[in-house]
Scaffold this motif. Structure first.
Motif, PDB file in Angstrom:
ATOM      1  N   CYS A  71      78.832  48.841  30.592  1.00  0.00           N
ATOM      2  CA  CYS A  71      79.124  49.968  29.712  1.00  0.00           C
ATOM      3  C   CYS A  71      79.216  51.255  30.520  1.00  0.00           C
ATOM      4  O   CYS A  71      78.330  51.507  31.326  1.00  0.00           O
ATOM      5  N   PRO A  72      80.247  52.086  30.394  1.00  0.00           N
ATOM      6  CA  PRO A  72      81.204  52.111  29.286  1.00  0.00           C
ATOM      7  C   PRO A  72      82.508  51.330  29.523  1.00  0.00           C
ATOM      8  O   PRO A  72      83.419  51.455  28.696  1.00  0.00           O
ATOM      9  N   ASN A  73      82.629  50.594  30.613  1.00  0.00           N
ATOM     10  CA  ASN A  73      83.837  49.784  30.871  1.00  0.00           C
ATOM     11  C   ASN A  73      85.100  50.599  31.127  1.00  0.00           C
ATOM     12  O   ASN A  73      86.203  50.078  31.014  1.00  0.00           O
ATOM     13  N   PHE A  74      84.931  51.880  31.445  1.00  0.00           N
ATOM     14  CA  PHE A  74      86.073  52.674  31.935  1.00  0.00           C
ATOM     15  C   PHE A  74      85.551  53.581  33.042  1.00  0.00           C
ATOM     16  O   PHE A  74      84.327  53.712  33.229  1.00  0.00           O
ATOM     17  N   ASP A  75      86.475  54.142  33.799  1.00  0.00           N
ATOM     18  CA  ASP A  75      86.117  54.918  34.978  1.00  0.00           C
ATOM     19  C   ASP A  75      85.704  56.343  34.592  1.00  0.00           C
ATOM     20  O   ASP A  75      86.558  57.179  34.292  1.00  0.00           O
ATOM     21  N   VAL A  76      84.399  56.591  34.612  1.00  0.00           N
ATOM     22  CA  VAL A  76      83.868  57.905  34.212  1.00  0.00           C
ATOM     23  C   VAL A  76      84.310  58.992  35.196  1.00  0.00           C
ATOM     24  O   VAL A  76      84.656  60.098  34.794  1.00  0.00           O
ATOM     25  N   GLN A  77      84.327  58.639  36.486  1.00  0.00           N
ATOM     26  CA  GLN A  77      84.710  59.639  37.493  1.00  0.00           C
ATOM     27  C   GLN A  77      86.145  60.129  37.275  1.00  0.00           C
ATOM     28  O   GLN A  77      86.434  61.310  37.453  1.00  0.00           O
ATOM     29  N   GLU A  78      86.997  59.209  36.856  1.00  0.00           N
ATOM     30  CA  GLU A  78      88.395  59.584  36.601  1.00  0.00           C
ATOM     31  C   GLU A  78      88.476  60.610  35.469  1.00  0.00           C
ATOM     32  O   GLU A  78      89.288  61.537  35.524  1.00  0.00           O
ATOM     33  N   ILE A  79      87.638  60.444  34.453  1.00  0.00           N
ATOM     34  CA  ILE A  79      87.589  61.401  33.345  1.00  0.00           C
ATOM     35  C   ILE A  79      87.089  62.758  33.857  1.00  0.00           C
ATOM     36  O   ILE A  79      87.686  63.800  33.584  1.00  0.00           O
ATOM     37  N   ILE A  80      86.007  62.724  34.613  1.00  0.00           N
ATOM     38  CA  ILE A  80      85.396  63.954  35.139  1.00  0.00           C
ATOM     39  C   ILE A  80      86.410  64.712  36.005  1.00  0.00           C
ATOM     40  O   ILE A  80      86.511  65.927  35.918  1.00  0.00           O
ATOM     41  N   ASN A  81      87.154  63.969  36.821  1.00  0.00           N
ATOM     42  CA  ASN A  81      88.129  64.588  37.718  1.00  0.00           C
ATOM     43  C   ASN A  81      89.228  65.345  36.985  1.00  0.00           C
ATOM     44  O   ASN A  81      89.863  66.226  37.563  1.00  0.00           O
ATOM     45  N   THR A  82      89.467  64.995  35.737  1.00  0.00           N
ATOM     46  CA  THR A  82      90.560  65.645  35.006  1.00  0.00           C
ATOM     47  C   THR A  82      90.043  66.717  34.029  1.00  0.00           C
ATOM     48  O   THR A  82      90.817  67.231  33.223  1.00  0.00           O
ATOM     49  N   LEU A  83      88.755  67.031  34.101  1.00  0.00           N
ATOM     50  CA  LEU A  83      88.217  68.077  33.211  1.00  0.00           C
ATOM     51  C   LEU A  83      88.519  69.454  33.805  1.00  0.00           C
ATOM     52  O   LEU A  83      88.572  69.606  34.999  1.00  0.00           O
TER      53      LEU A  83
END
Ligand SMILES: [Zn+2]
Length: 130
Positions: free
Chosen positions: A118-130
């Motif tokens: 969990c969460p089964n998606f790339d958190v860092q990728e989300i953070i990088n686009t904030l």
């Protein structure tokens, strides 16, 4: 208001269409004997953000970290949608501003519990686009 120091991201661990709503996940948690859904926010596959617990209250989503965190859950196990990630980014930006939380304080559940995917998606990728 309690002190909120971090945001923890989760998934519902189901891609079943009938599970793509907050009522179902709330019922799962009530069945465990909890007083309410464990998360503060739930994002359905169409990108709608649903309110779970009030952010002023502790959640029940990450052992040892519930006191000072907000829990966000995306509906899904393997399949997530661009609408969900778009809503997640907007929600994160809003919460970071409201509670003065830095990007470095956004984590996936598996950061604290290595046995979980969990969460089964790339958190860092989300953070990088904030
Ligand atoms: Zn989780």
């Amino acid at each position: 208001m309690r002190k909120i120091h971090k945001i923890i991201l989760h998934c519902s661990d189901s891609d079943i269409h009938d599970h793509d709503n907050i009522q179902t996940v709330r019922q799962w948690h009530l069945n465990r004997g909890w007083k309410d859904i464990g998360y503060h926010y739930f994002i359905t596959k169409d990108g709608r953000v649903r309110w779970g617990r009030n952010p002023a209250s502790f959640g029940a989503h990450c052992a040892g970290h519930n006191r000072d965190s907000i829990g966000i859950c995306l509906s899904g196990r393997r399949k997530f949608t661009p609408d969900q990630f778009c809503s997640l980014r907007m929600l994160l930006i809003q919460l970071m501003k409201e509670f003065d939380i830095p990007k470095t304080a956004i984590f996936g559940h598996n950061h604290f519990n290595k046995k979980k995917s969990c969460p089964n998606f790339d958190v860092q990728e989300i953070i990088n686009t904030l």
